[in-house]
Design an enzyme around this catalytic site. Structure first.
Site, PDB file in Angstrom:
ATOM      1  CG  HIS A   1      -1.858  -1.100   1.349  1.00  0.00           C
ATOM      2  ND1 HIS A   1      -1.712  -2.131   2.252  1.00  0.00           N
ATOM      3  CD2 HIS A   1      -2.991  -1.350   0.663  1.00  0.00           C
ATOM      4  CE1 HIS A   1      -2.716  -2.969   2.119  1.00  0.00           C
ATOM      5  NE2 HIS A   1      -3.508  -2.531   1.166  1.00  0.00           N
TER       6      HIS A   1
ATOM      7  CD  GLN B   1      -9.155  -4.525  -6.484  1.00  0.00           C
ATOM      8  OE1 GLN B   1      -9.965  -5.038  -5.733  1.00  0.00           O
ATOM      9  NE2 GLN B   1      -8.117  -3.864  -6.028  1.00  0.00           N
TER      10      GLN B   1
END
Ligand code: PAF
Length: 289
Positions: free
Chosen positions: A39, A155
């Site tokens: 992240h 995704q």
């Protein structure tokens, strides 16, 4: 870093950022928290340009199936906030489930064909939940750029199709998978693994590396590459394969060869933890593709 829980306030603050300076852009990094270096690499990538950066932490119930890990999904809010603050995030949006999905909510965003492949085949409804929440976040923040990790390749394909089909005025930026030194792709779910399971999980990246090597040595036909992938995956005990596929990175449809580029993707259960990993094979002969 400003913490925001209400949609109205987030809209107002994002609008103010967009109006602040002519060349200033706004980047969004949507997350479900339990943050790791993967992240943080998205945030660092966003901060390379003159973007202001908004992140979101929202464990989206719509993308979890009835027997999945929604209730036990790792929640590490304090640590996450400290990490985001250190990385220089400007706004952190952390709405409640009621704020995002008030009673009576009934609209879904579905990318049915691509959304039914890879993880979409084994997790029915998962990508409908992802597309719906990401659409909401895009409408609330209206970012110029949104950052996602290549680790979630399916995704990425679904969100790129959604942005194209629904004419979202933003760019999706895809950042490389971040791995531990031993090759394991970083994932919030790695923290579920016991030490023994973690060792077994290495078969995922190992099998992908084998395929990558075979391609570099000149093997371009999907079938032998697929056999190689399966062979390696079967060497590990205590792993239950969910899927192993060689597909087009955009459509997620199976390929006969990797000449024009390919996504090699695997998903497997290691104990009770489902892990995914993939590699992108870049086109060999761009002239014929
Ligand atoms: O990749 C994730 O963490 C989630 O699927 C996302 C994009 C934040 C949507 O909930």
């Amino acid at each position: 870093m400003r913490l925001v829980t209400s949609i109205d306030e987030m809209r107002r603050l994002c609008k103010a950022i967009r109006c602040e300076a002519e060349h200033q852009t706004l980047a969004l990094i949507p997350t479900m928290g339990a943050l790791h270096e993967g992240h943080l690499s998205l945030i660092r990538a966003a901060r390379k340009s003159p973007d202001r950066v908004a992140a979101s932490i929202f464990v989206n119930p719509l993308q979890f199936g009835p027997n999945e890990d929604l209730s036990k999904y790792p929640r590490t809010f304090e640590e996450d906030c400290a990490m985001l603050e250190r990385e220089g995030v400007d706004l952190l949006f952390t709405p409640t489930v009621e704020e995002m999905y008030p009673a009576g909510t009934q609209t879904w965003v579905d990318v049915p064909e691509i959304g039914g492949r890879l993880d979409g085949a084994s997790r029915p409804g998962h990508f409908r939940g992802v597309a719906t929440v990401v659409t909401k976040l895009f409408h609330i923040v209206q970012p110029d750029r949104a950052f996602f990790g290549q680790k979630d390749a399916a995704q990425v394909a679904i969100l790129q199709a959604m942005v194209r089909d629904l004419n979202f005025d933003l760019e999706i930026v895809v950042c490389p998978t971040i791995r531990d030194e031993d090759g394991l792709a970083l994932s919030s779910r790695n923290r579920y693994l016991t030490a023994e399971e973690r060792k077994r999980a290495l078969v995922l990246s190992r099998s992908l590396r084998k395929v990558e090597r075979a391609v570099a040595e000149g093997q371009h036909a999907a079938s032998p590459l697929y056999d190689l992938l399966l062979q390696e995956l079967q060497t590990a005990d205590g792993i239950r394969l969910d899927y192993a596929e060689i597909v087009d990175p955009q459509t997620l449809e199976p390929l006969n060869d990797v000449i024009c580029g390919a996504l090699v993707a695997v998903a497997a259960w290691v104990g009770t933890t489902r892990l995914i990993d993939n590699i992108l094979i870049t086109p060999r002969k761009a002239s014929v593709c």
